[in-house]
Design an enzyme around this catalytic site. Structure first.
Site, PDB file in Angstrom:
ATOM      1  N   TYR A 226      13.281 -53.726  66.445  1.00 56.25           N
ATOM      2  CA  TYR A 226      14.675 -54.123  66.603  1.00 56.25           C
ATOM      3  C   TYR A 226      15.453 -53.332  67.641  1.00 56.25           C
ATOM      4  CZ  TYR A 226      13.454 -56.377  62.287  1.00 56.25           C
ATOM      5  OH  TYR A 226      12.829 -57.130  61.354  1.00 56.25           O
ATOM      6  N   ARG A 265       5.824 -66.994  59.449  1.00 60.38           N
ATOM      7  CA  ARG A 265       4.937 -66.306  60.394  1.00 60.38           C
ATOM      8  C   ARG A 265       3.814 -65.634  59.645  1.00 60.38           C
ATOM      9  NH1 ARG A 265       8.117 -61.784  62.504  1.00 60.38           N
ATOM     10  NH2 ARG A 265       6.172 -60.729  62.114  1.00 60.38           N
ATOM     11  N   ASN A 282       5.267 -63.757  56.499  1.00 62.17           N
ATOM     12  CA  ASN A 282       6.719 -63.560  56.409  1.00 62.17           C
ATOM     13  C   ASN A 282       7.357 -64.921  56.198  1.00 62.17           C
ATOM     14  OD1 ASN A 282       6.996 -60.610  57.430  1.00 62.17           O
ATOM     15  ND2 ASN A 282       5.625 -61.604  58.887  1.00 62.17           N
TER      16      ASN A 282
HETATM   17  N1  LIG Z   1      -3.903 -51.797  59.017  1.00 58.88           N
HETATM   18  C1  LIG Z   1      -3.182 -51.585  60.098  1.00 58.88           C
HETATM   19  N2  LIG Z   1      -3.739 -51.055  61.218  1.00 58.88           N
HETATM   20  C2  LIG Z   1      -2.986 -50.830  62.336  1.00 58.88           C
HETATM   21  N3  LIG Z   1      -1.684 -51.103  62.424  1.00 58.88           N
HETATM   22  C3  LIG Z   1      -1.071 -51.629  61.352  1.00 58.88           C
HETATM   23  C4  LIG Z   1      -1.784 -51.890  60.136  1.00 58.88           C
HETATM   24  N4  LIG Z   1      -0.928 -52.415  59.256  1.00 58.88           N
HETATM   25  C5  LIG Z   1       0.265 -52.467  59.867  1.00 58.88           C
HETATM   26  N5  LIG Z   1       0.184 -52.000  61.125  1.00 58.88           N
HETATM   27  C6  LIG Z   1       1.307 -51.928  62.078  1.00 58.88           C
HETATM   28  O1  LIG Z   1       2.522 -51.833  61.344  1.00 58.88           O
HETATM   29  C7  LIG Z   1       3.355 -52.984  61.545  1.00 58.88           C
HETATM   30  C8  LIG Z   1       4.033 -53.428  60.273  1.00 58.88           C
HETATM   31  O2  LIG Z   1       3.076 -53.772  59.307  1.00 58.88           O
HETATM   32  P1  LIG Z   1       3.175 -55.047  58.379  1.00 58.88           P
HETATM   33  O3  LIG Z   1       2.109 -54.959  57.342  1.00 58.88           O
HETATM   34  O4  LIG Z   1       3.197 -56.277  59.196  1.00 58.88           O
HETATM   35  O5  LIG Z   1       4.549 -54.804  57.605  1.00 58.88           O
HETATM   36  P2  LIG Z   1       6.044 -55.278  57.827  1.00 58.88           P
HETATM   37  O6  LIG Z   1       6.351 -56.041  56.607  1.00 58.88           O
HETATM   38  O7  LIG Z   1       6.793 -54.019  57.882  1.00 58.88           O
HETATM   39  O8  LIG Z   1       6.093 -56.087  59.084  1.00 58.88           O
HETATM   40  C9  LIG Z   1       2.423 -54.023  62.110  1.00 58.88           C
HETATM   41  O9  LIG Z   1       3.170 -54.936  62.879  1.00 58.88           O
HETATM   42  C10 LIG Z   1       1.427 -53.188  62.902  1.00 58.88           C
HETATM   43  O10 LIG Z   1       1.950 -52.805  64.174  1.00 58.88           O
HETATM   44 MG   LIG Z   2       4.799 -57.563  59.808  1.00 59.76          MG
END
Ligand SMILES: Nc1ncnc2c1ncn2[C@@H]1O[C@H](COP(=O)(O)OP(=O)(O)O)[C@@H](O)[C@H]1O
Ligand SMILES: [Mg+2]
Length: 323
Positions: A226, A265, A282
């Site tokens: 953001y 998404r 999401n």
């Molecule tokens: N297992 C993983 N390995 C590497 N990066 C990760 C992993 N899980 C999450 N991330 C990083 O963290 C960000 C947020 O994780 P996510 O699970 O999508 O949660 P949020 O609900 O906060 O979007 C992802 O967009 C990615 O960049």
């Molecule tokens: Mg995410």
């Protein structure tokens, strides 16, 4: 009065008046309130430009039941996080008899729960990164043993990277676990995905072209999402046609499996061998000018206002019963 539900019952709407009086739900009480206000205002402005009779409604500031006094015909839900994206507001709207955009009670609830999303997707063969639920201190050791380092610690049900941490050293795991527990009673560890990050937007049952996300930060955290302008987005993402098709199928399968629908998404990262692993879905993704669904929609000729209109069309899956 409850709502009647027809899956895939969205319809193309031609005239603004067919939507009736619309409230955009924005703000709310979750940790993502600020983002929701930005998304909601953008949605409100788009609907107004399209000639709809539309007002803003912040359930963080007034009781939801006031929608009835305002004679609202349907709502566009622009609330992010628990209390808005997790099925509770959807359930309340079912009882008020007010149709709403996007996923219903179950799909929203499961989508908010990263762990259950992973369990379900695993069961139907949508690959997801390996994980260990952290219930007690011994689980920290087994997480390091099974997943290796670095690893990610995540609260079960927050968005916008709130409460998440990337752990490089085993001795830091305990405090990250405790920190995540402040946000959610359910916390899990997930193995680190070393490959590229992709997200697939879904609109009315179809996948839009994927977006590849690159950030110079250690991960795509709240700031990268953001606040920063050095996060880079690629759409088209550069995948081969076959890989793109595969990713689209996984995104739709993940969405269907969780019972999510309408729009949203699915987030993925590539594992060591280049296979996409689902991170999460999401059901009310951001709709700010930095946001990803609007970016993907633009590449297929759907501008922001049209996207907002089409999301509102998904509210026709649920209709108020007569009487
Ligand atoms: N297992 C993983 N390995 C590497 N990066 C990760 C992993 N899980 C999450 N991330 C990083 O963290 C960000 C947020 O994780 P996510 O699970 O999508 O949660 P949020 O609900 O906060 O979007 C992802 O967009 C990615 O960049
Ligand atoms: Mg995410």
């Amino acid at each position: 009065m409850r709502l009647r539900y027809e899956p895939r019952g969205w319809q193309r709407v031609q005239q603004p008046a067919q939507f009736g009086r619309v409230a955009v739900l924005l703000g709310g009480t979750s940790s993502e309130r600020e983002v929701s206000l930005i998304s909601g205002r953008a949605v409100l402005a788009a609907l107004a430009r399209r000639g709809l009779d539309v007002i803003a409604f912040d359930p963080g500031e007034r009781p939801l039941a006031e929608l009835l006094d305002l004679r609202i015909d349907r709502v566009w839900i622009a609330l992010h996080g628990p209390g808005g994206e997790d099925g509770t507001v959807q359930g309340a709207l079912e009882f008020l008899g007010v149709p709403y955009s996007g996923s219903g009670v179950m799909g929203s609830a499961i989508g908010m729960d990263k762990l259950r999303t992973k369990w379900l997707c695993q069961a139907v063969g949508v690959p997801t990164a390996q994980f260990v639920v952290l219930r007690e201190p011994q689980d920290l050791d087994s997480a390091v043993e099974r997943l290796g380092l670095p690893l990610f610690v995540k609260p079960g049900s927050q968005g916008s990277s709130v409460g998440m941490a990337r752990i490089e050293r085993a001795q830091d795991l305990k405090s990250a676990w405790e920190q995540a527990l402040r946000f959610d009673p359910v916390v899990f560890a997930e193995s680190l995905m070393p490959g590229a990050e992709y997200t697939v937007a879904i609109l009315q049952g179809e996948a839009l072209p994927s977006i590849r996300i690159e950030t110079p930060r250690t991960f795509y955290d709240y700031e990268a999402k953001y606040l920063r302008d050095d996060t880079r987005y690629f759409c088209p993402s550069g995948l081969s046609a076959a890989a793109e098709e595969h990713l689209s199928r996984l995104a739709i399968a993940a969405y269907d499996t969780c019972g999510a629908e309408g729009w949203g998404r699915a987030d993925f990262m590539m594992d060591r061998t280049g296979r996409p692993m689902l991170l999460e879905i999401n059901t009310v993704p951001g709709m700010t000018d930095h946001s990803l669904v609007p970016m993907a929609a633009r590449t297929v000729g759907i501008d922001f206002d049209e996207l907002v209109w089409r999301v509102l069309e998904t509210s026709f899956m649920r209709t108020a019963r007569a009487g």
